[in-house]
Design a protein around this motif. Structure first.
Motif, PDB file in Angstrom:
ATOM      1  N   CYS A 141     -81.875 -17.686 -60.380  1.00  0.00           N
ATOM      2  CA  CYS A 141     -80.419 -17.734 -60.321  1.00  0.00           C
ATOM      3  C   CYS A 141     -79.897 -17.421 -61.718  1.00  0.00           C
ATOM      4  O   CYS A 141     -80.259 -18.106 -62.672  1.00  0.00           O
ATOM      5  N   VAL A 142     -79.042 -16.424 -61.859  1.00  0.00           N
ATOM      6  CA  VAL A 142     -78.600 -16.024 -63.197  1.00  0.00           C
ATOM      7  C   VAL A 142     -77.211 -15.404 -63.165  1.00  0.00           C
ATOM      8  O   VAL A 142     -76.844 -14.738 -62.202  1.00  0.00           O
ATOM      9  N   LYS A 143     -76.424 -15.661 -64.210  1.00  0.00           N
ATOM     10  CA  LYS A 143     -75.158 -14.959 -64.365  1.00  0.00           C
ATOM     11  C   LYS A 143     -75.460 -13.576 -64.921  1.00  0.00           C
ATOM     12  O   LYS A 143     -76.387 -13.400 -65.706  1.00  0.00           O
ATOM     13  N   CYS A 144     -74.675 -12.589 -64.533  1.00  0.00           N
ATOM     14  CA  CYS A 144     -74.915 -11.217 -64.949  1.00  0.00           C
ATOM     15  C   CYS A 144     -74.949 -11.092 -66.473  1.00  0.00           C
ATOM     16  O   CYS A 144     -75.781 -10.387 -67.037  1.00  0.00           O
ATOM     17  N   GLU A 145     -74.062 -11.804 -67.146  1.00  0.00           N
ATOM     18  CA  GLU A 145     -74.010 -11.742 -68.601  1.00  0.00           C
ATOM     19  C   GLU A 145     -75.311 -12.234 -69.217  1.00  0.00           C
ATOM     20  O   GLU A 145     -75.811 -11.666 -70.198  1.00  0.00           O
TER      21      GLU A 145
ATOM     22  N   ASP B  65     -74.759 -13.784 -60.354  1.00  0.00           N
ATOM     23  CA  ASP B  65     -73.340 -14.112 -60.270  1.00  0.00           C
ATOM     24  C   ASP B  65     -72.542 -13.170 -61.172  1.00  0.00           C
ATOM     25  O   ASP B  65     -72.970 -12.853 -62.282  1.00  0.00           O
ATOM     26  N   ASP B  66     -71.388 -12.722 -60.693  1.00  0.00           N
ATOM     27  CA  ASP B  66     -70.492 -11.835 -61.464  1.00  0.00           C
ATOM     28  C   ASP B  66     -71.162 -10.506 -61.805  1.00  0.00           C
ATOM     29  O   ASP B  66     -71.147 -10.066 -62.961  1.00  0.00           O
ATOM     30  N   ILE B  67     -71.702  -9.849 -60.815  1.00  0.00           N
ATOM     31  CA  ILE B  67     -72.422  -8.594 -61.030  1.00  0.00           C
ATOM     32  C   ILE B  67     -71.505  -7.489 -61.557  1.00  0.00           C
ATOM     33  O   ILE B  67     -71.981  -6.477 -62.086  1.00  0.00           O
ATOM     34  N   GLN B  68     -70.176  -7.674 -61.476  1.00  0.00           N
ATOM     35  CA  GLN B  68     -69.249  -6.646 -61.955  1.00  0.00           C
ATOM     36  C   GLN B  68     -69.425  -6.352 -63.447  1.00  0.00           C
ATOM     37  O   GLN B  68     -69.082  -5.270 -63.920  1.00  0.00           O
ATOM     38  N   PHE B  69     -69.991  -7.305 -64.187  1.00  0.00           N
ATOM     39  CA  PHE B  69     -70.154  -7.104 -65.629  1.00  0.00           C
ATOM     40  C   PHE B  69     -71.250  -6.094 -65.958  1.00  0.00           C
ATOM     41  O   PHE B  69     -71.429  -5.728 -67.122  1.00  0.00           O
TER      42      PHE B  69
ATOM     43  N   GLY C 108     -70.638  -0.087 -66.720  1.00  0.00           N
ATOM     44  CA  GLY C 108     -70.564   0.491 -68.049  1.00  0.00           C
ATOM     45  C   GLY C 108     -71.757   0.193 -68.941  1.00  0.00           C
ATOM     46  O   GLY C 108     -71.838   0.714 -70.049  1.00  0.00           O
ATOM     47  N   LYS C 109     -72.691  -0.631 -68.468  1.00  0.00           N
ATOM     48  CA  LYS C 109     -73.872  -0.982 -69.269  1.00  0.00           C
ATOM     49  C   LYS C 109     -75.058  -0.164 -68.751  1.00  0.00           C
ATOM     50  O   LYS C 109     -75.768  -0.595 -67.842  1.00  0.00           O
ATOM     51  N   GLU C 110     -75.269   1.000 -69.309  1.00  0.00           N
ATOM     52  CA  GLU C 110     -76.244   1.955 -68.756  1.00  0.00           C
ATOM     53  C   GLU C 110     -77.668   1.418 -68.760  1.00  0.00           C
ATOM     54  O   GLU C 110     -78.400   1.552 -67.773  1.00  0.00           O
ATOM     55  N   THR C 111     -78.100   0.835 -69.874  1.00  0.00           N
ATOM     56  CA  THR C 111     -79.477   0.327 -69.960  1.00  0.00           C
ATOM     57  C   THR C 111     -79.702  -0.802 -68.965  1.00  0.00           C
ATOM     58  O   THR C 111     -80.727  -0.847 -68.271  1.00  0.00           O
ATOM     59  N   THR C 112     -78.728  -1.706 -68.874  1.00  0.00           N
ATOM     60  CA  THR C 112     -78.843  -2.823 -67.935  1.00  0.00           C
ATOM     61  C   THR C 112     -78.837  -2.313 -66.501  1.00  0.00           C
ATOM     62  O   THR C 112     -79.591  -2.809 -65.655  1.00  0.00           O
ATOM     63  N   GLN C 113     -77.995  -1.333 -66.213  1.00  0.00           N
ATOM     64  CA  GLN C 113     -77.945  -0.758 -64.871  1.00  0.00           C
ATOM     65  C   GLN C 113     -79.280  -0.140 -64.490  1.00  0.00           C
ATOM     66  O   GLN C 113     -79.740  -0.280 -63.355  1.00  0.00           O
ATOM     67  N   LEU C 114     -79.911   0.537 -65.438  1.00  0.00           N
ATOM     68  CA  LEU C 114     -81.201   1.171 -65.154  1.00  0.00           C
ATOM     69  C   LEU C 114     -82.250   0.120 -64.826  1.00  0.00           C
ATOM     70  O   LEU C 114     -82.998   0.243 -63.838  1.00  0.00           O
ATOM     71  N   GLU C 115     -82.320  -0.939 -65.629  1.00  0.00           N
ATOM     72  CA  GLU C 115     -83.289  -2.009 -65.397  1.00  0.00           C
ATOM     73  C   GLU C 115     -82.998  -2.729 -64.085  1.00  0.00           C
ATOM     74  O   GLU C 115     -83.906  -3.033 -63.302  1.00  0.00           O
ATOM     75  N   PHE C 116     -81.706  -2.989 -63.827  1.00  0.00           N
ATOM     76  CA  PHE C 116     -81.319  -3.644 -62.590  1.00  0.00           C
ATOM     77  C   PHE C 116     -81.668  -2.780 -61.386  1.00  0.00           C
ATOM     78  O   PHE C 116     -82.129  -3.282 -60.365  1.00  0.00           O
ATOM     79  N   PHE C 117     -81.443  -1.478 -61.492  1.00  0.00           N
ATOM     80  CA  PHE C 117     -81.725  -0.555 -60.401  1.00  0.00           C
ATOM     81  C   PHE C 117     -83.193  -0.644 -59.975  1.00  0.00           C
ATOM     82  O   PHE C 117     -83.513  -0.764 -58.783  1.00  0.00           O
TER      83      PHE C 117
END
Length: 277
Positions: free
Chosen positions: A86-90, A121-125, A128-137
């Motif tokens: 369980c983790v907040k997006c930030e 939680d709060d995945i909208q953050f 615009g974060k390209e590196t995080t989006q890649l890892e999340f993907f």
């Protein structure tokens, strides 16, 4: 992190997954959140099979986080062998940045890609974060292909996350997108009554009606107002009356001024600030 053989990781929410506050039976169901409640319950009963991912979105204080953690609680109680993160997006982003700096990205991937259930939680953050989006993907794809449950909350639907990679947006859409609207009057009345009973605060019928009419924003607002009313009554030794409530919580009460009046005030203040007509 909660120490156990099958850990339920918990970042930024102290013991949130074990907090009785985050259970289905403490969630008040109404027409605005009935579908979200049913979808979350279905996910908890059949993780990885019912709706994956489950994407809950809506304004602040409407119960998205409550439902997400209620699902985690139910899964954890019925399947203690399952690991849950369980983790907040930030926090997800900050943790990733720390691992990148320390050249320990594999440790990050080991944690997030080998769990049975991932809640963010709060995945909208992530927008615009390209590196995080890649890892999340890649984390998202790994878990979904392995039929591991993913639950996400956001303050907006994926289509309104304009700097979100299209491949992530389409994957969100492949699951279940559920909108939670602000509670209607009857639900607000039920929530206020339940919150008051839980905190042993006795609210007269006229106060209950007044609060249900005026506290029309979100559930956090309702909780805050009831706590303040209870505290003032306790500290002053006075009974709770309508007049006492009106004078005690002015910051929570919406006067329902006409929109045109608000617009005129904004124009007036802005013009004065920048010295224009």
């Amino acid at each position: 992190e909660i120490k156990s053989n099958n850990p339920v990781y918990n970042i930024n929410y102290e013991n949130a997954n074990l907090n009785p506050k985050y259970k289905f039976d403490s969630f008040v169901v109404g027409s605005n959140n009935k579908f979200a409640h049913s979808a979350s319950l279905a996910v908890a009963e059949s993780p990885g099979e019912a709706y994956n991912p489950l994407y809950l979105y809506g304004g602040a204080g409407l119960g998205k986080t409550h439902l997400m953690y209620a699902a985690a609680n139910k899964v954890h109680s019925e399947h203690p062998e399952m690991s849950i993160v369980c983790v907040k997006c930030e926090d997800f982003m900050n943790e990733l940045i720390g691992h990148i700096k320390n050249h320990t990205t594999e440790t990050f991937r080991e944690k997030y890609r080998k769990v049975d259930m991932l809640l963010i939680d709060d995945i909208q953050f992530i927008s615009g974060k390209e590196t995080t989006q890649l890892e999340f993907f890649h984390t998202f794809d790994t878990l979904r292909e392995a039929k591991k449950q993913i639950i996400l909350t956001s303050d907006r639907p994926p289509k309104e996350m304009y700097t979100l990679a299209e491949r992530i947006r389409t994957r969100f859409a492949q699951g279940m997108l559920v909108d939670i609207q602000p509670p209607e009057y009857e639900l607000r009345l039920a929530i206020i009554s339940k919150k008051a009973d839980k905190t042993k605060i006795k609210l007269p019928p006229d106060v209950l009606t007044f609060l249900a009419e005026r506290l029309n924003s979100n559930i956090r607002e309702i909780e805050g107002a009831i706590k303040k009313i209870g505290a003032i009554s306790f500290l002053s030794g006075k009974a709770i009356t309508l007049e006492m409530v009106k004078s005690s919580i002015p910051e929570f009460l919406h006067e329902n001024k006409p929109v045109t009046e608000t617009i005129e005030k904004i124009i007036e203040v802005t013009a004065r600030k920048y010295d224009v007509t």
